[in-house]
Design a protein around this motif. Sequence first.
Motif, PDB file in Angstrom:
ATOM      1  N   UNK A  67      32.099  50.788  24.581  1.00 30.61           N
ATOM      2  CA  UNK A  67      33.478  50.516  24.173  1.00 30.61           C
ATOM      3  C   UNK A  67      34.017  49.413  25.066  1.00 30.61           C
ATOM      4  N   UNK A  68      34.898  48.600  24.500  1.00 34.19           N
ATOM      5  CA  UNK A  68      35.464  47.436  25.187  1.00 34.19           C
ATOM      6  C   UNK A  68      36.979  47.500  25.085  1.00 34.19           C
ATOM      7  N   UNK A  69      37.664  47.159  26.171  1.00 36.45           N
ATOM      8  CA  UNK A  69      39.120  47.128  26.163  1.00 36.45           C
ATOM      9  C   UNK A  69      39.593  45.683  26.303  1.00 36.45           C
ATOM     10  N   UNK A  70      40.666  45.339  25.594  1.00 35.88           N
ATOM     11  CA  UNK A  70      41.204  43.979  25.711  1.00 35.88           C
ATOM     12  C   UNK A  70      41.670  43.720  27.131  1.00 35.88           C
ATOM     13  N   UNK A  71      42.343  44.682  27.694  1.00 37.76           N
ATOM     14  CA  UNK A  71      42.733  44.627  29.104  1.00 37.76           C
ATOM     15  C   UNK A  71      41.970  45.710  29.845  1.00 37.76           C
ATOM     16  N   UNK A  72      41.722  45.472  31.136  1.00 42.28           N
ATOM     17  CA  UNK A  72      40.973  46.468  31.899  1.00 42.28           C
ATOM     18  C   UNK A  72      41.734  47.791  31.894  1.00 42.28           C
ATOM     19  N   UNK A  74      41.321  52.291  33.083  1.00 41.74           N
ATOM     20  CA  UNK A  74      40.580  53.313  33.815  1.00 41.74           C
ATOM     21  C   UNK A  74      39.735  54.123  32.831  1.00 41.74           C
ATOM     22  N   UNK A  75      38.761  54.854  33.348  1.00 41.34           N
ATOM     23  CA  UNK A  75      37.927  55.665  32.458  1.00 41.34           C
ATOM     24  C   UNK A  75      38.750  56.770  31.791  1.00 41.34           C
ATOM     25  N   UNK A  76      39.819  57.258  32.471  1.00 41.32           N
ATOM     26  CA  UNK A  76      40.696  58.251  31.834  1.00 41.32           C
ATOM     27  C   UNK A  76      41.407  57.651  30.623  1.00 41.32           C
ATOM     28  N   UNK A  77      41.848  56.384  30.749  1.00 38.88           N
ATOM     29  CA  UNK A  77      42.522  55.731  29.625  1.00 38.88           C
ATOM     30  C   UNK A  77      41.562  55.501  28.468  1.00 38.88           C
ATOM     31  N   UNK A  78      40.313  55.147  28.779  1.00 40.57           N
ATOM     32  CA  UNK A  78      39.300  55.037  27.725  1.00 40.57           C
ATOM     33  C   UNK A  78      39.103  56.396  27.047  1.00 40.57           C
ATOM     34  N   UNK A  79      39.048  57.466  27.837  1.00 43.47           N
ATOM     35  CA  UNK A  79      38.820  58.807  27.297  1.00 43.47           C
ATOM     36  C   UNK A  79      39.934  59.233  26.352  1.00 43.47           C
ATOM     37  N   UNK A  80      41.176  58.940  26.738  1.00 42.26           N
ATOM     38  CA  UNK A  80      42.315  59.306  25.889  1.00 42.26           C
ATOM     39  C   UNK A  80      42.302  58.517  24.586  1.00 42.26           C
ATOM     40  N   UNK A  81      41.978  57.235  24.671  1.00 44.17           N
ATOM     41  CA  UNK A  81      41.988  56.396  23.470  1.00 44.17           C
ATOM     42  C   UNK A  81      40.890  56.789  22.492  1.00 44.17           C
ATOM     43  N   UNK A 103      27.021  40.774  27.630  1.00 40.39           N
ATOM     44  CA  UNK A 103      27.054  40.879  26.171  1.00 40.39           C
ATOM     45  C   UNK A 103      27.411  42.294  25.762  1.00 40.39           C
ATOM     46  N   UNK A 104      28.248  42.407  24.724  1.00 38.01           N
ATOM     47  CA  UNK A 104      28.551  43.706  24.133  1.00 38.01           C
ATOM     48  C   UNK A 104      28.501  43.570  22.618  1.00 38.01           C
ATOM     49  N   UNK A 105      27.775  44.466  21.967  1.00 34.88           N
ATOM     50  CA  UNK A 105      27.659  44.506  20.507  1.00 34.88           C
ATOM     51  C   UNK A 105      28.184  45.854  20.035  1.00 34.88           C
ATOM     52  N   UNK A 278      38.728  54.743  45.362  1.00 34.54           N
ATOM     53  CA  UNK A 278      39.266  53.504  44.811  1.00 34.54           C
ATOM     54  C   UNK A 278      39.197  53.591  43.289  1.00 34.54           C
ATOM     55  N   UNK A 279      40.364  53.545  42.641  1.00 32.93           N
ATOM     56  CA  UNK A 279      40.439  53.718  41.188  1.00 32.93           C
ATOM     57  C   UNK A 279      40.599  52.354  40.523  1.00 32.93           C
ATOM     58  N   UNK A 280      39.484  51.704  40.308  1.00 34.96           N
ATOM     59  CA  UNK A 280      39.516  50.346  39.751  1.00 34.96           C
ATOM     60  C   UNK A 280      39.372  50.398  38.229  1.00 34.96           C
ATOM     61  N   UNK A 281      40.306  49.801  37.492  1.00 34.88           N
ATOM     62  CA  UNK A 281      40.145  49.719  36.038  1.00 34.88           C
ATOM     63  C   UNK A 281      38.992  48.790  35.677  1.00 34.88           C
ATOM     64  N   UNK A 282      38.349  49.075  34.551  1.00 38.58           N
ATOM     65  CA  UNK A 282      37.151  48.339  34.151  1.00 38.58           C
ATOM     66  C   UNK A 282      37.306  47.770  32.739  1.00 38.58           C
ATOM     67  N   UNK A 283      36.382  46.907  32.370  1.00 40.34           N
ATOM     68  CA  UNK A 283      36.460  46.216  31.075  1.00 40.34           C
ATOM     69  C   UNK A 283      35.717  46.961  29.969  1.00 40.34           C
ATOM     70  N   UNK A 284      34.576  47.556  30.313  1.00 40.03           N
ATOM     71  CA  UNK A 284      33.752  48.203  29.293  1.00 40.03           C
ATOM     72  C   UNK A 284      33.147  49.486  29.840  1.00 40.03           C
ATOM     73  N   UNK A 285      32.806  50.379  28.917  1.00 41.04           N
ATOM     74  CA  UNK A 285      32.281  51.686  29.301  1.00 41.04           C
ATOM     75  C   UNK A 285      31.224  52.138  28.293  1.00 41.04           C
ATOM     76  N   UNK A 286      30.538  53.218  28.652  1.00 39.30           N
ATOM     77  CA  UNK A 286      29.727  53.974  27.709  1.00 39.30           C
ATOM     78  C   UNK A 286      30.474  55.257  27.371  1.00 39.30           C
ATOM     79  N   UNK A 287      30.653  55.512  26.089  1.00 36.70           N
ATOM     80  CA  UNK A 287      31.334  56.711  25.613  1.00 36.70           C
ATOM     81  C   UNK A 287      30.302  57.763  25.215  1.00 36.70           C
ATOM     82  N   UNK A 288      30.617  59.017  25.449  1.00 38.92           N
ATOM     83  CA  UNK A 288      29.851  60.116  24.879  1.00 38.92           C
ATOM     84  C   UNK A 288      30.797  60.872  23.958  1.00 38.92           C
ATOM     85  N   UNK A 289      30.480  60.836  22.651  1.00 38.94           N
ATOM     86  CA  UNK A 289      31.344  61.448  21.648  1.00 38.94           C
ATOM     87  C   UNK A 289      30.522  62.359  20.743  1.00 38.94           C
ATOM     88  N   UNK A 290      31.209  63.350  20.171  1.00 40.30           N
ATOM     89  CA  UNK A 290      30.543  64.189  19.177  1.00 40.30           C
ATOM     90  C   UNK A 290      30.320  63.372  17.915  1.00 40.30           C
TER      91      UNK A 290
END
Length: 291
Positions: A67-72, A74-81, A103-105, A278-290
Motif C-alpha cells: 500500500x502507498x500513501x500520498x503523504x507519509x 504511521x503504520x496505525x494510520x495505514x491500518x485504520x485506512x 518501485x511499487x505496483x 521513534x515514531x517515523x511516518x513512512x511512505x509505503x507498507x505491506x498490508x495483511x488483510x483477510x
Amino acid sequence: MRKIKLLALILISLAMVLWFNLRFSTPLSTVASSPSKTIRYFERTLPQSIAHILLIPANSGFLVTPALSQKVATVEEFAQKHRAVAILNAGFFDPANQKSTSYIVLQGKVVADPKQNERLVNNPNLKPYLSQIFNRTEFRRYSCGQTIRYSIALHSESPPAGCQLVDAIGAGPRLLPELTLVKEGFVDNANKRDALGSNQPNARTAVGITRDGSVVLVMVAQKPLAPANSGVSLPVLADLMKTLGADKAMNLDGGSSSSLYYNGKTFYGKVDLEGNPIKRPVKSVLLVQEN
C-alpha cells in the motif's frame, strides 16, 4: 457338535456388536478437525535486540499486499485506512520530498517509479549506482490461474510462465538465498560506500517466504537501555530469516522507519538516547488483510 454351535453363536454375537458400533458410532475422520490456519505472532529475544515476528501461513485466507500513501503516514494510520490485521513498513523513500525511491505496483499498475523522483535521479553521488537502484529486489504477488503465489525477485525479472504480476514493492537487498549488497548498489567497497550501514547493528525490517509459500514478516527492534549498540546487522538479519524457515528473504526500509502493527498494537524499532521509540511516518507498507 455342541462346541461348533457354541463357537458359531459367539462369532455371530461378535459380528452383531461390531456392526452396531460401526452403525451408530461417529467416524474418526469427523471427530478431529484440522486446526484453522491463522496468523501467528511471536517474539524472539536476540543478544542486542528483540525480533517481532508474524507468520502468515500459506492458504490461510489472508493476503499480503503493498500500500502507498500520498503523504507519509504511521503504520496505525495505514491500518485504520485499510482495515488491516497487520502492517509492516516497506519501501525506501526520500523524507525531503516524500516520494518513493522504490518501485511499487498495485493491481498490475506502476504507482511509484523511482525514475520520477528528481532528487534521486539528479543526485550526483548516486549517478554511478542508478542502474542498480532501478533494478533492486521486490516482494511480489502473482496470480497463477486460480492460485496466488508470492515471490522475491529483481525488478527486471519476468513473472513465471502462466503467472501475472499483481502487486510488487521494492526495497532490498536480497537476504536469502544470498546477500546481494554489492549487486544492488548498496555497497561499493572500492569507494567505501555502505548506504545501509550493513555491518552495524540497527533496527531492521524484512519479509521472507518459506518453502511451503508462507510469508514471514519481521521487525527487529533496538533494546531501549542500550540504543547506540543494539539491533542487528544485515548478515545477522539474513541468518535470523533462515532460522525462521525462509528460503527467500529481502530487507525492507529499516532504521527509524522500522515499525510493525498487529491486532491493535504497534511496535517501533528505533529508540532515541532516552530509550523512547521513534515514531517515523513512512511512505509505503505491506498490508495483511483477510481475503
